[in-house]
Design a protein around this motif. Sequence first.
Motif, PDB file in Angstrom:
ATOM      1  N   LEU A  18      53.432  35.558  43.712  1.00 28.37           N
ATOM      2  CA  LEU A  18      52.728  34.390  43.188  1.00 28.37           C
ATOM      3  C   LEU A  18      52.980  34.298  41.698  1.00 28.37           C
ATOM      4  CD1 LEU A  18      49.176  34.812  44.777  1.00 28.37           C
ATOM      5  CD2 LEU A  18      50.888  33.112  45.407  1.00 28.37           C
ATOM      6  N   ARG A  19      53.060  33.084  41.178  1.00 32.27           N
ATOM      7  CA  ARG A  19      52.998  32.839  39.734  1.00 32.27           C
ATOM      8  C   ARG A  19      51.753  32.004  39.518  1.00 32.27           C
ATOM      9  NH1 ARG A  19      56.072  32.216  34.932  1.00 32.27           N
ATOM     10  NH2 ARG A  19      56.848  34.279  35.478  1.00 32.27           N
ATOM     11  N   MET A  20      50.783  32.586  38.843  1.00 32.55           N
ATOM     12  CA  MET A  20      49.539  31.895  38.506  1.00 32.55           C
ATOM     13  C   MET A  20      49.518  31.699  36.996  1.00 32.55           C
ATOM     14  SD  MET A  20      46.711  33.832  40.830  1.00 32.55           S
ATOM     15  CE  MET A  20      46.243  32.999  42.315  1.00 32.55           C
ATOM     16  N   VAL A  21      49.358  30.458  36.580  1.00 31.58           N
ATOM     17  CA  VAL A  21      49.313  30.153  35.155  1.00 31.58           C
ATOM     18  C   VAL A  21      47.873  29.841  34.789  1.00 31.58           C
ATOM     19  CG1 VAL A  21      50.101  28.593  33.334  1.00 31.58           C
ATOM     20  CG2 VAL A  21      51.674  29.265  35.171  1.00 31.58           C
ATOM     21  N   HIS A  22      47.347  30.619  33.824  1.00 33.87           N
ATOM     22  CA  HIS A  22      45.986  30.328  33.362  1.00 33.87           C
ATOM     23  C   HIS A  22      46.040  29.685  31.975  1.00 33.87           C
ATOM     24  CE1 HIS A  22      45.733  34.093  30.800  1.00 33.87           C
ATOM     25  NE2 HIS A  22      45.083  33.220  30.052  1.00 33.87           N
ATOM     26  N   TYR A  23      44.973  28.982  31.691  1.00 33.42           N
ATOM     27  CA  TYR A  23      44.763  28.336  30.396  1.00 33.42           C
ATOM     28  C   TYR A  23      43.318  28.592  30.004  1.00 33.42           C
ATOM     29  CZ  TYR A  23      43.367  24.340  27.447  1.00 33.42           C
ATOM     30  OH  TYR A  23      42.830  23.540  26.486  1.00 33.42           O
ATOM     31  N   ILE A  24      43.106  29.057  28.768  1.00 39.16           N
ATOM     32  CA  ILE A  24      41.754  29.262  28.243  1.00 39.16           C
ATOM     33  C   ILE A  24      41.451  28.091  27.317  1.00 39.16           C
ATOM     34  CG2 ILE A  24      40.222  30.764  26.925  1.00 39.16           C
ATOM     35  CD1 ILE A  24      42.057  33.115  27.718  1.00 39.16           C
ATOM     36  N   ASP A  25      40.422  27.312  27.663  1.00 41.33           N
ATOM     37  CA  ASP A  25      40.104  26.137  26.849  1.00 41.33           C
ATOM     38  C   ASP A  25      39.334  26.532  25.596  1.00 41.33           C
ATOM     39  OD1 ASP A  25      37.371  26.411  27.530  1.00 41.33           O
ATOM     40  OD2 ASP A  25      37.458  24.836  29.050  1.00 41.33           O
ATOM     41  N   LYS A  26      38.966  25.539  24.787  1.00 35.04           N
ATOM     42  CA  LYS A  26      38.277  25.781  23.509  1.00 35.04           C
ATOM     43  C   LYS A  26      36.921  26.454  23.683  1.00 35.04           C
ATOM     44  CE  LYS A  26      38.835  21.508  22.516  1.00 35.04           C
ATOM     45  NZ  LYS A  26      38.860  20.155  21.969  1.00 35.04           N
ATOM     46  N   ASN A  27      36.348  26.347  24.882  1.00 34.20           N
ATOM     47  CA  ASN A  27      35.041  26.970  25.160  1.00 34.20           C
ATOM     48  C   ASN A  27      35.175  28.345  25.795  1.00 34.20           C
ATOM     49  OD1 ASN A  27      33.625  24.635  24.257  1.00 34.20           O
ATOM     50  ND2 ASN A  27      34.148  23.653  26.208  1.00 34.20           N
ATOM     51  N   ASN A  28      36.391  28.895  25.785  1.00 39.78           N
ATOM     52  CA  ASN A  28      36.686  30.205  26.386  1.00 39.78           C
ATOM     53  C   ASN A  28      36.486  30.237  27.897  1.00 39.78           C
ATOM     54  OD1 ASN A  28      37.820  31.684  24.362  1.00 39.78           O
ATOM     55  ND2 ASN A  28      35.898  32.604  23.681  1.00 39.78           N
ATOM     56  N   ILE A 116      47.616  30.561  27.161  1.00 39.19           N
ATOM     57  CA  ILE A 116      48.357  30.230  28.381  1.00 39.19           C
ATOM     58  C   ILE A 116      49.229  31.440  28.729  1.00 39.19           C
ATOM     59  CG2 ILE A 116      50.088  28.733  29.450  1.00 39.19           C
ATOM     60  CD1 ILE A 116      49.220  26.534  27.517  1.00 39.19           C
ATOM     61  N   VAL A 117      49.043  31.951  29.941  1.00 37.77           N
ATOM     62  CA  VAL A 117      49.822  33.099  30.421  1.00 37.77           C
ATOM     63  C   VAL A 117      50.195  32.833  31.869  1.00 37.77           C
ATOM     64  CG1 VAL A 117      49.766  35.584  30.941  1.00 37.77           C
ATOM     65  CG2 VAL A 117      48.699  34.738  28.845  1.00 37.77           C
ATOM     66  N   GLY A 118      51.414  33.223  32.233  1.00 37.19           N
ATOM     67  CA  GLY A 118      51.853  33.153  33.619  1.00 37.19           C
ATOM     68  C   GLY A 118      51.847  34.543  34.218  1.00 37.19           C
ATOM     69  N   TRP A 119      51.072  34.716  35.263  1.00 37.86           N
ATOM     70  CA  TRP A 119      50.911  36.016  35.905  1.00 37.86           C
ATOM     71  C   TRP A 119      51.737  36.087  37.179  1.00 37.86           C
ATOM     72  CZ3 TRP A 119      48.146  39.661  33.382  1.00 37.86           C
ATOM     73  CH2 TRP A 119      47.294  39.215  32.353  1.00 37.86           C
ATOM     74  N   ASP A 120      52.509  37.151  37.325  1.00 38.30           N
ATOM     75  CA  ASP A 120      53.233  37.407  38.567  1.00 38.30           C
ATOM     76  C   ASP A 120      52.411  38.399  39.373  1.00 38.30           C
ATOM     77  OD1 ASP A 120      55.184  35.728  37.638  1.00 38.30           O
ATOM     78  OD2 ASP A 120      56.539  37.333  37.025  1.00 38.30           O
ATOM     79  N   ILE A 121      52.060  37.985  40.579  1.00 37.76           N
ATOM     80  CA  ILE A 121      51.143  38.753  41.420  1.00 37.76           C
ATOM     81  C   ILE A 121      51.816  39.038  42.757  1.00 37.76           C
ATOM     82  CG2 ILE A 121      48.868  38.750  42.543  1.00 37.76           C
ATOM     83  CD1 ILE A 121      48.560  38.462  39.537  1.00 37.76           C
ATOM     84  N   ALA A 122      51.807  40.296  43.153  1.00 36.80           N
ATOM     85  CA  ALA A 122      52.238  40.677  44.496  1.00 36.80           C
ATOM     86  C   ALA A 122      51.000  40.753  45.380  1.00 36.80           C
ATOM     87  CB  ALA A 122      52.939  42.033  44.472  1.00 36.80           C
ATOM     88  N   ILE A 123      51.161  40.353  46.624  1.00 37.56           N
ATOM     89  CA  ILE A 123      50.077  40.501  47.593  1.00 37.56           C
ATOM     90  C   ILE A 123      50.471  41.655  48.511  1.00 37.56           C
ATOM     91  CG2 ILE A 123      48.720  39.405  49.412  1.00 37.56           C
ATOM     92  CD1 ILE A 123      48.260  38.152  46.639  1.00 37.56           C
ATOM     93  N   THR A 124      49.766  42.756  48.364  1.00 36.00           N
ATOM     94  CA  THR A 124      50.049  43.954  49.156  1.00 36.00           C
ATOM     95  C   THR A 124      49.173  43.942  50.416  1.00 36.00           C
ATOM     96  OG1 THR A 124      48.333  45.408  48.227  1.00 36.00           O
ATOM     97  CG2 THR A 124      50.385  45.166  46.939  1.00 36.00           C
ATOM     98  N   PRO A 125      49.375  44.884  51.315  1.00 37.24           N
ATOM     99  CA  PRO A 125      48.516  44.944  52.501  1.00 37.24           C
ATOM    100  C   PRO A 125      47.035  45.142  52.176  1.00 37.24           C
ATOM    101  CG  PRO A 125      50.504  46.223  52.875  1.00 37.24           C
ATOM    102  CD  PRO A 125      50.507  45.821  51.417  1.00 37.24           C
ATOM    103  N   THR A 126      46.724  45.651  50.977  1.00 34.76           N
ATOM    104  CA  THR A 126      45.328  45.917  50.629  1.00 34.76           C
ATOM    105  C   THR A 126      44.774  44.999  49.543  1.00 34.76           C
ATOM    106  OG1 THR A 126      46.017  47.633  49.066  1.00 34.76           O
ATOM    107  CG2 THR A 126      45.483  48.341  51.315  1.00 34.76           C
TER     108      THR A 126
END
Length: 164
Positions: A18-28, A116-126
């Motif tokens: 997965l690539r999940m991109v988060h954004y933190i707004d001015k209100n955190n 703004i950060v793009g996170w690479d996430i693996a989905i494992t069996p657990t």
Amino acid sequence: MEQHPLLSQIHPNAINSLRMVHYIDKNNTVHIVSTFIRFGVGTSIIDNTSKGGFAVAVNNETGELQGVGRQEVSKGAATYFEHPNTHFKFKGFIIPYFQEALNLVKEFAFYFPNRIVGWDIAITPTGPLIIEGNHNPGLRGSDIAYGGYCKHPLIQEILEEIKK
């Protein structure tokens, strides 16, 4: 690392991340702007779209694949409704541990100084596992998977903030 067996049904040769991109707004407040999953093709152990893989957008509320896989223009610009090797149909598939992956990204969002950060996430069996956080996430992939980032309300907010 071993990926979740349901993801291996789609493409068993790569860790389809997965690539999940988060954004933190001015209100955190942390927002997940977009999520897509990358799939490898053929015998490739690489899922990266720049290496011939492709991406499918994921609904941020449900974790459901949005049905259309898109390849980068430089790699042929193919569109897929099923994986070209396994013929697994994307529409309706729900990513295992998706809510846990969202929660993990929101938890780790404040460990980077970037808003703004793009996170690479693996989905494992657990459950989900962070592969890496990208301080420069290359929003082109998100733009392609999302079907046009400029239509996204959070992107509009970011652009307005930059203009000021």
